[in-house]
Design a protein around this motif. Structure first.
Motif, PDB file in Angstrom:
ATOM      1  N   LEU A   7       0.837  -1.207   0.000  1.00  0.00           N
ATOM      2  CA  LEU A   7       0.000   0.000   0.000  1.00  0.00           C
ATOM      3  C   LEU A   7       0.869   1.253   0.000  1.00  0.00           C
ATOM      4  O   LEU A   7       0.613   2.201  -0.758  1.00  0.00           O
ATOM      5  CB  LEU A   7      -0.932   0.009   1.212  1.00  0.00           C
ATOM      6  CG  LEU A   7      -2.040  -1.040   1.245  1.00  0.00           C
ATOM      7  CD1 LEU A   7      -2.777  -1.000   2.585  1.00  0.00           C
ATOM      8  CD2 LEU A   7      -3.016  -0.846   0.097  1.00  0.00           C
ATOM      9  N   PHE A   8       1.888   1.275   0.848  1.00  0.00           N
ATOM     10  CA  PHE A   8       2.780   2.433   0.930  1.00  0.00           C
ATOM     11  C   PHE A   8       3.516   2.637  -0.396  1.00  0.00           C
ATOM     12  O   PHE A   8       3.609   3.756  -0.897  1.00  0.00           O
ATOM     13  CB  PHE A   8       3.789   2.256   2.057  1.00  0.00           C
ATOM     14  CG  PHE A   8       3.255   2.454   3.453  1.00  0.00           C
ATOM     15  CD1 PHE A   8       1.901   2.504   3.728  1.00  0.00           C
ATOM     16  CD2 PHE A   8       4.131   2.572   4.513  1.00  0.00           C
ATOM     17  CE1 PHE A   8       1.427   2.685   5.025  1.00  0.00           C
ATOM     18  CE2 PHE A   8       3.676   2.755   5.811  1.00  0.00           C
ATOM     19  CZ  PHE A   8       2.324   2.813   6.072  1.00  0.00           C
ATOM     20  N   ALA A   9       4.034   1.565  -0.966  1.00  0.00           N
ATOM     21  CA  ALA A   9       4.814   1.675  -2.198  1.00  0.00           C
ATOM     22  C   ALA A   9       3.981   2.195  -3.358  1.00  0.00           C
ATOM     23  O   ALA A   9       4.486   2.918  -4.215  1.00  0.00           O
ATOM     24  CB  ALA A   9       5.425   0.314  -2.550  1.00  0.00           C
ATOM     25  N   HIS A  10       2.711   1.846  -3.376  1.00  0.00           N
ATOM     26  CA  HIS A  10       1.862   2.213  -4.513  1.00  0.00           C
ATOM     27  C   HIS A  10       0.914   3.372  -4.225  1.00  0.00           C
ATOM     28  O   HIS A  10       0.060   3.689  -5.051  1.00  0.00           O
ATOM     29  CB  HIS A  10       1.112   0.972  -5.009  1.00  0.00           C
ATOM     30  CG  HIS A  10       2.071  -0.060  -5.511  1.00  0.00           C
ATOM     31  ND1 HIS A  10       2.698   0.039  -6.737  1.00  0.00           N
ATOM     32  CD2 HIS A  10       2.579  -1.169  -4.923  1.00  0.00           C
ATOM     33  CE1 HIS A  10       3.527  -0.969  -6.885  1.00  0.00           C
ATOM     34  NE2 HIS A  10       3.482  -1.724  -5.803  1.00  0.00           N
ATOM     35  N   GLY A  11       1.074   3.997  -3.063  1.00  0.00           N
ATOM     36  CA  GLY A  11       0.293   5.189  -2.758  1.00  0.00           C
ATOM     37  C   GLY A  11      -1.188   4.934  -2.567  1.00  0.00           C
ATOM     38  O   GLY A  11      -2.002   5.820  -2.828  1.00  0.00           O
ATOM     39  N   LEU A  12      -1.539   3.747  -2.115  1.00  0.00           N
ATOM     40  CA  LEU A  12      -2.947   3.423  -1.876  1.00  0.00           C
ATOM     41  C   LEU A  12      -3.301   3.750  -0.434  1.00  0.00           C
ATOM     42  O   LEU A  12      -2.473   3.623   0.464  1.00  0.00           O
ATOM     43  CB  LEU A  12      -3.207   1.947  -2.181  1.00  0.00           C
ATOM     44  CG  LEU A  12      -2.860   1.520  -3.610  1.00  0.00           C
ATOM     45  CD1 LEU A  12      -3.032   0.013  -3.776  1.00  0.00           C
ATOM     46  CD2 LEU A  12      -3.702   2.274  -4.617  1.00  0.00           C
ATOM     47  N   ALA A  13      -4.555   4.139  -0.214  1.00  0.00           N
ATOM     48  CA  ALA A  13      -4.961   4.564   1.125  1.00  0.00           C
ATOM     49  C   ALA A  13      -6.366   4.066   1.470  1.00  0.00           C
ATOM     50  O   ALA A  13      -7.277   4.859   1.709  1.00  0.00           O
ATOM     51  CB  ALA A  13      -4.897   6.080   1.228  1.00  0.00           C
ATOM     52  N   PRO A  14      -6.562   2.745   1.561  1.00  0.00           N
ATOM     53  CA  PRO A  14      -7.891   2.230   1.872  1.00  0.00           C
ATOM     54  C   PRO A  14      -8.223   2.209   3.359  1.00  0.00           C
ATOM     55  O   PRO A  14      -9.354   1.928   3.723  1.00  0.00           O
ATOM     56  CB  PRO A  14      -7.841   0.803   1.321  1.00  0.00           C
ATOM     57  CG  PRO A  14      -6.417   0.411   1.513  1.00  0.00           C
ATOM     58  CD  PRO A  14      -5.634   1.668   1.235  1.00  0.00           C
ATOM     59  N   ASP A  15      -7.246   2.495   4.217  1.00  0.00           N
ATOM     60  CA  ASP A  15      -7.496   2.443   5.653  1.00  0.00           C
ATOM     61  C   ASP A  15      -6.837   3.640   6.335  1.00  0.00           C
ATOM     62  O   ASP A  15      -6.196   4.475   5.685  1.00  0.00           O
ATOM     63  CB  ASP A  15      -7.017   1.106   6.252  1.00  0.00           C
ATOM     64  CG  ASP A  15      -5.523   0.866   6.078  1.00  0.00           C
ATOM     65  OD1 ASP A  15      -4.756   1.828   5.824  1.00  0.00           O
ATOM     66  OD2 ASP A  15      -5.101  -0.295   6.208  1.00  0.00           O
ATOM     67  N   LEU A  16      -6.992   3.707   7.630  1.00  0.00           N
ATOM     68  CA  LEU A  16      -6.483   4.856   8.385  1.00  0.00           C
ATOM     69  C   LEU A  16      -4.963   4.958   8.322  1.00  0.00           C
ATOM     70  O   LEU A  16      -4.414   6.032   8.068  1.00  0.00           O
ATOM     71  CB  LEU A  16      -6.971   4.772   9.836  1.00  0.00           C
ATOM     72  CG  LEU A  16      -6.592   5.939  10.737  1.00  0.00           C
ATOM     73  CD1 LEU A  16      -7.152   7.251  10.205  1.00  0.00           C
ATOM     74  CD2 LEU A  16      -7.094   5.690  12.150  1.00  0.00           C
ATOM     75  N   LEU A  17      -4.270   3.856   8.562  1.00  0.00           N
ATOM     76  CA  LEU A  17      -2.803   3.902   8.571  1.00  0.00           C
ATOM     77  C   LEU A  17      -2.245   4.339   7.226  1.00  0.00           C
ATOM     78  O   LEU A  17      -1.374   5.213   7.167  1.00  0.00           O
ATOM     79  CB  LEU A  17      -2.231   2.541   8.986  1.00  0.00           C
ATOM     80  CG  LEU A  17      -0.708   2.437   8.991  1.00  0.00           C
ATOM     81  CD1 LEU A  17      -0.076   3.474   9.918  1.00  0.00           C
ATOM     82  CD2 LEU A  17      -0.283   1.028   9.376  1.00  0.00           C
ATOM     83  N   SER A  18      -2.734   3.771   6.153  1.00  0.00           N
ATOM     84  CA  SER A  18      -2.215   4.144   4.834  1.00  0.00           C
ATOM     85  C   SER A  18      -2.605   5.581   4.457  1.00  0.00           C
ATOM     86  O   SER A  18      -1.862   6.262   3.746  1.00  0.00           O
ATOM     87  CB  SER A  18      -2.658   3.148   3.768  1.00  0.00           C
ATOM     88  OG  SER A  18      -4.057   3.015   3.747  1.00  0.00           O
TER      89      SER A  18
END
Length: 188
Positions: free
Chosen positions: A102-113
């Motif tokens: 998620l971090f590497a691909h800039g995805l943000a489906p949750d609070l942490l990301s």
């Protein structure tokens, strides 16, 4: 007052906890950072909440635990933006392959990301996963991409893994995590 104590005194550390079985070690990490004077704000993924209860971390951190993007603070500013702005460091320990992707691909489906995408703070990642997952080319590519972007890593240990295999992928020892965070702040 010990030198190590002053290094973390007043620092705000957003501690991301993901769904690795090593999530239970987040209690010790939270406690140790708090004892050394850091303000620790635990942020848990839904899967981490299946392994360790938020109340444990809330008690040890003496701060609320955030775990649901849709149940944020009462103010006008979204809670994830507030946490992202306050952070001196985003420490993710343990970090699963999913979190790293998620971090590497800039995805943000949750609070942490979402906090990850919004914070200008440095990011330090302590991976913890099955050795085959760690060695997978996709995970290795994600790790390489994050290294290129200047992320800091606390490399996993080798040993008996929760899955019953022996190999690399075990969360780094808590002592090493704390020492790495202290060294980071001492050098900045």
């Amino acid at each position: 007052m010990a030198d190590n104590y002053t290094v973390l005194e007043g620092r705000t550390i957003v501690l991301g906890i993901t769904g690795s079985i090593a999530a239970y070690k987040a209690a010790d990490i939270t406690s140790r950072l708090t004892e050394k004077g850091a303000r620790v704000y635990p942020v848990m993924t839904a899967s981490a909440c299946q392994i360790i209860q938020p109340l444990t971390l809330q008690t040890l951190a003496r701060n609320p635990v955030a775990y649901d993007l849709w149940k944020e603070g009462q103010g006008w500013q979204p809670g994830h933006i507030d946490l992202a702005d306050q952070a001196d460091l985003l420490l993710v320990a343990p970090a699963t392959a999913n979190c790293i992707a998620l971090f590497a691909h800039g995805l943000a489906p949750d609070l942490l990301s979402s906090i990850h995408l919004a914070t200008p703070a440095p990011v330090m990642i302590a991976p913890a996963m099955n050795g085959k997952m760690l060695a997978h080319p996709a995970t290795q590519a994600n790790l390489a991409l994050l290294r290129e972007r200047g992320y800091h890593f606390i490399e996993p240990d080798s040993g008996m893994l929760a899955c019953g295999y022996e190999g690399q992928g075990k969360l780094a020892a808590v002592d090493r995590i704390i020492e790495t965070v202290e060294a980071f702040f001492a050098s900045s």
